[in-house]
Design a protein around this motif. Structure first.
Motif, mmCIF file in Angstrom:
data_model
loop_
_atom_site.group_PDB
_atom_site.id
_atom_site.type_symbol
_atom_site.label_atom_id
_atom_site.label_comp_id
_atom_site.label_asym_id
_atom_site.label_seq_id
_atom_site.Cartn_x
_atom_site.Cartn_y
_atom_site.Cartn_z
ATOM 1 N N GLY A 305 -4.867 0.271 11.081
ATOM 2 C CA GLY A 305 -6.056 0.904 11.649
ATOM 3 C C GLY A 305 -6.416 2.247 11.070
ATOM 4 N N ALA A 306 -5.561 2.849 10.263
ATOM 5 C CA ALA A 306 -5.830 4.167 9.681
ATOM 6 C C ALA A 306 -6.217 4.021 8.211
ATOM 7 N N ASP A 307 -7.409 4.523 7.859
ATOM 8 C CA ASP A 307 -7.842 4.537 6.464
ATOM 9 C C ASP A 307 -7.249 5.766 5.776
ATOM 10 N N LEU A 308 -6.714 5.564 4.576
ATOM 11 C CA LEU A 308 -5.964 6.622 3.899
ATOM 12 C C LEU A 308 -6.578 7.041 2.564
ATOM 13 N N LEU A 309 -7.778 6.584 2.259
ATOM 14 C CA LEU A 309 -8.387 6.884 0.966
ATOM 15 C C LEU A 309 -8.442 8.377 0.672
ATOM 16 N N ASP A 310 -8.791 9.168 1.671
ATOM 17 C CA ASP A 310 -8.978 10.601 1.450
ATOM 18 C C ASP A 310 -7.701 11.407 1.637
ATOM 19 N N ALA A 311 -6.648 10.756 2.076
ATOM 20 C CA ALA A 311 -5.372 11.450 2.213
ATOM 21 C C ALA A 311 -4.785 11.672 0.823
ATOM 22 N N PRO A 312 -4.025 12.748 0.618
ATOM 23 C CA PRO A 312 -3.394 12.955 -0.684
ATOM 24 C C PRO A 312 -2.400 11.840 -0.978
ATOM 25 N N LEU A 313 -2.162 11.617 -2.251
ATOM 26 C CA LEU A 313 -1.246 10.551 -2.667
ATOM 27 C C LEU A 313 0.115 10.703 -2.002
ATOM 28 N N ARG A 314 0.551 11.921 -1.786
ATOM 29 C CA ARG A 314 1.842 12.155 -1.145
ATOM 30 C C ARG A 314 1.914 11.445 0.214
ATOM 31 N N GLU A 315 0.830 11.537 1.000
ATOM 32 C CA GLU A 315 0.801 10.900 2.317
ATOM 33 C C GLU A 315 0.644 9.386 2.188
ATOM 34 N N ARG A 316 -0.163 8.957 1.218
ATOM 35 C CA ARG A 316 -0.354 7.506 1.046
ATOM 36 C C ARG A 316 0.960 6.843 0.642
ATOM 37 N N GLN A 317 1.731 7.514 -0.193
ATOM 38 C CA GLN A 317 3.000 6.930 -0.608
ATOM 39 C C GLN A 317 4.039 6.971 0.513
ATOM 40 N N ALA A 318 3.939 7.963 1.390
ATOM 41 C CA ALA A 318 4.829 7.968 2.555
ATOM 42 C C ALA A 318 4.546 6.757 3.438
ATOM 43 N N ALA A 319 3.259 6.462 3.628
ATOM 44 C CA ALA A 319 2.889 5.268 4.391
ATOM 45 C C ALA A 319 3.358 4.004 3.670
ATOM 46 N N LEU A 320 3.224 4.006 2.360
ATOM 47 C CA LEU A 320 3.639 2.852 1.572
ATOM 48 C C LEU A 320 5.131 2.568 1.753
ATOM 49 N N ARG A 321 5.934 3.607 1.773
ATOM 50 C CA ARG A 321 7.376 3.403 1.898
ATOM 51 C C ARG A 321 7.744 2.771 3.232
ATOM 52 N N THR A 322 6.953 3.039 4.279
ATOM 53 C CA THR A 322 7.273 2.466 5.583
ATOM 54 C C THR A 322 6.965 0.980 5.655
ATOM 55 N N VAL A 323 6.098 0.511 4.784
ATOM 56 C CA VAL A 323 5.648 -0.879 4.911
ATOM 57 C C VAL A 323 6.082 -1.773 3.753
ATOM 58 N N ALA A 324 6.227 -1.208 2.543
ATOM 59 C CA ALA A 324 6.475 -2.052 1.380
ATOM 60 C C ALA A 324 7.951 -2.232 1.070
ATOM 61 N N GLY A 325 8.806 -1.332 1.548
ATOM 62 C CA GLY A 325 10.248 -1.480 1.379
ATOM 63 C C GLY A 325 10.673 -1.688 -0.057
ATOM 64 N N GLU A 326 11.369 -2.778 -0.318
ATOM 65 C CA GLU A 326 11.918 -3.046 -1.646
ATOM 66 C C GLU A 326 10.852 -3.393 -2.675
ATOM 67 N N HIS A 327 9.612 -3.509 -2.248
ATOM 68 C CA HIS A 327 8.552 -3.920 -3.158
ATOM 69 C C HIS A 327 7.770 -2.738 -3.737
#
Length: 507
Positions: A305-327
């Motif tokens: 539900g949260a759009d992250l386009l305008d967030a800095p890459l640092r925050e987008r990658q933090a979100a990525l780590r919570t969901v993508a795991g080993e991928h």
């Protein structure tokens, strides 16, 4: 609006080198377009029908070509409606119905209009160079900032829809475009850097990630519904069930991920790029379908539900780590030893690294230099303009390729060199069959083709040259592979070629 007006504008665009003049010409045309024909006019001028691919080949059009009309009477709306009917005609008797529709359309077109329709329907106009100019023209015609148009275009993935919103409702209408899970966004791209040191010196806090030799994918999930798109926004969901199953199992309810996918050998090293791309086609080859794809994600644009386009890459990658795991794609934030990351990427069989500004938002295309790719070997994606018949062992094969760089101001590709090096027997046989399908003309030595095929070229560098119109020539160029995942709109432009000149520094 008459089709003649669009055809005339297209010819005028091709005849001028001035970006400002192109923008003015387009803006004037858009300002006078009826609201119900605006989207089609924009689509035609940027080289693609509103319906996408119609499935009509050059030879079919040649067979159906009739004597041209003397006077221009076709309207943009009439052509658009005919193409819509063509796109939806299927089933028993559809071939005859489609032929009748095309023959009727061509019979009502003047010679200039017929030529335009030929190039529009076969993809020859889809060179992509006009997209940037069209964005500026839409901004000028509607009186809105170009940045607002660019953002709406990224979110909608459609210049015709963006133009219609801008001219009907201005900034407010453009602002209504939002990231929509299930609708692909235009991807952010990396610009080339001369070296790792140059990339690191150009940015402050960075992430250094492996540059994989795979295919770009964008994955959307809402609940159990998953869709996978290519870098050109083509839906390949039906061909990659292992990816959709994997994403369906991620710990989230909705997500939009950006990344790459590739096939691996048993030792974990990447298989040839062509093998990865074979999975995206319609072949029923059991060996192809048995080849499993492995995803590597490097960005998260939306999560629960949260759009992250305008967030800095640092925050987008933090979100990525919570969901993508080993991928996750391999790499490091603020690495102590960036050279070690590059060495590890190369040792694993990948192309190099991408250095990314951790404070940068997500922006489609190569806006600025927030992402910089570093590869130890220079490569360019160039447009095939023709091929010469071979000699000796290559007699009977189309061999020496004529190569062009994209013109960022909307003209035809600019020739920058030739090469026959790197062509395997398999590639020689393939291109001898394939290139005549795109033939525009030929002479005793060369088959010239419409600019629709992209080939990846490895080279030692470039040098100044008066032989070619771009003022530069490739040095020791060799063919690596064709790029079926790219069209001419995504080939490197002449600026990228000139950037390889010794001592060149980007503006």
């Amino acid at each position: 609006m008459r089709l003649h007006d669009v055809v005339t504008a297209s010819a005028q665009l091709a005849a001028t080198r001035s970006r400002k003049a192109k923008t003015t010409l387009l803006a004037e045309l858009l300002s006078g377009a009826p609201a119900d024909e605006l989207a089609a006019a924009v689509a035609f001028l940027t080289g693609a029908p509103t319906q996408g691919r119609i499935g009509v080949g050059w030879r079919t059009l040649v067979e159906l070509r009739t004597d041209p009309a003397e006077n221009p009477e076709l309207t943009v709306g009439e052509v658009d409606r005919t193409l819509a009917e063509l796109a939806t005609t299927s089933g028993s008797g559809s071939a005859q119905r489609r032929a009748t529709l095309l023959r009727s359309l061509l019979s009502r077109a003047t010679a200039e209009e017929q030529d335009f329709l030929f190039r529009l329907l076969t993809g020859e106009l889809r060179q992509g160079a006009l997209e940037g100019v069209m964005v500026e023209a839409i901004a000028t015609a509607s009186g809105v900032p170009a940045a607002a148009v660019r953002r709406a275009f990224m979110l909608s993935g459609s210049l015709p829809h963006t133009a219609r919103a801008a001219l009907s409702g201005g900034v407010a209408a453009l602002g209504e475009f939002r990231l929509e899970v299930g609708r692909p966004l235009r991807p952010m791209l990396a610009s080339p850097a001369e070296s790792l040191d140059d990339a690191l010196n150009a940015l402050a806090a960075v992430s250094v990630e492996y540059k994989l030799d795979g295919a770009r994918i964008q994955v959307h999930r809402r609940g159990d519904d998953v869709a996978v798109y290519t870098r050109t926004l083509r839906d390949i969901t039906a061909h990659v069930t292992e990816l959709t199953d994997l994403v369906r199992g991620l710990p989230c309810t909705s997500v939009v991920l950006d990344g790459e996918t590739l096939a691996l050998n048993d030792d974990g090293r990447p298989r040839p790029f062509q093998e990865t791309m074979s999975r995206f086609g319609t072949t029923r080859d059991e060996q192809v379908h048995a080849l499993l794809l492995r995803p590597y994600f490097f960005d998260c644009l939306h999560l629960d539900g949260a759009d992250l386009l305008d967030a800095p890459l640092r925050e987008r990658q933090a979100a990525l780590r919570t969901v993508a795991g080993e991928h996750l794609v391999p790499g490091e934030h603020d690495p102590d030893d960036p050279d070690a990351v590059l060495a590890a990427a190369l040792d694993a069989g990948h192309e190099g690294v991408v250095v990314k500004d951790l404070e940068s938002p997500y922006a489609a295309g190569r806006r600025g230099r927030a992402w910089l790719k570093v590869k130890p070997v220079h490569t360019l994606d160039l447009v095939v303009l023709g091929a010469e018949w071979g000699h000796g062992r290559r007699r009977g094969y189309l061999s020496n390729l004529h190569l062009g760089a994209r013109d960022p101001d909307g003209g035809p590709p600019i020739m920058v060199g030739k090469t026959f090096k790197g062509l395997t027997d398999e590639l020689l046989a393939w291109q001898t069959q394939e290139l005549p399908r795109h033939e525009s003309r030929r002479d005793e030595l060369t088959v010239y083709v419409r600019p629709v095929l992209v080939v990846e070229i490895e080279l030692d560098g470039v040098q100044t040259s008066t032989r070619y119109p771009g003022g530069v020539a490739l040095r020791f160029a060799r063919v690596l592979r064709y790029r079926p995942d790219k069209d001419a709109a995504e080939a490197d432009d002449i600026g990228a070629v000139r950037a390889l000149l010794p001592g060149h520094r980007p503006a």
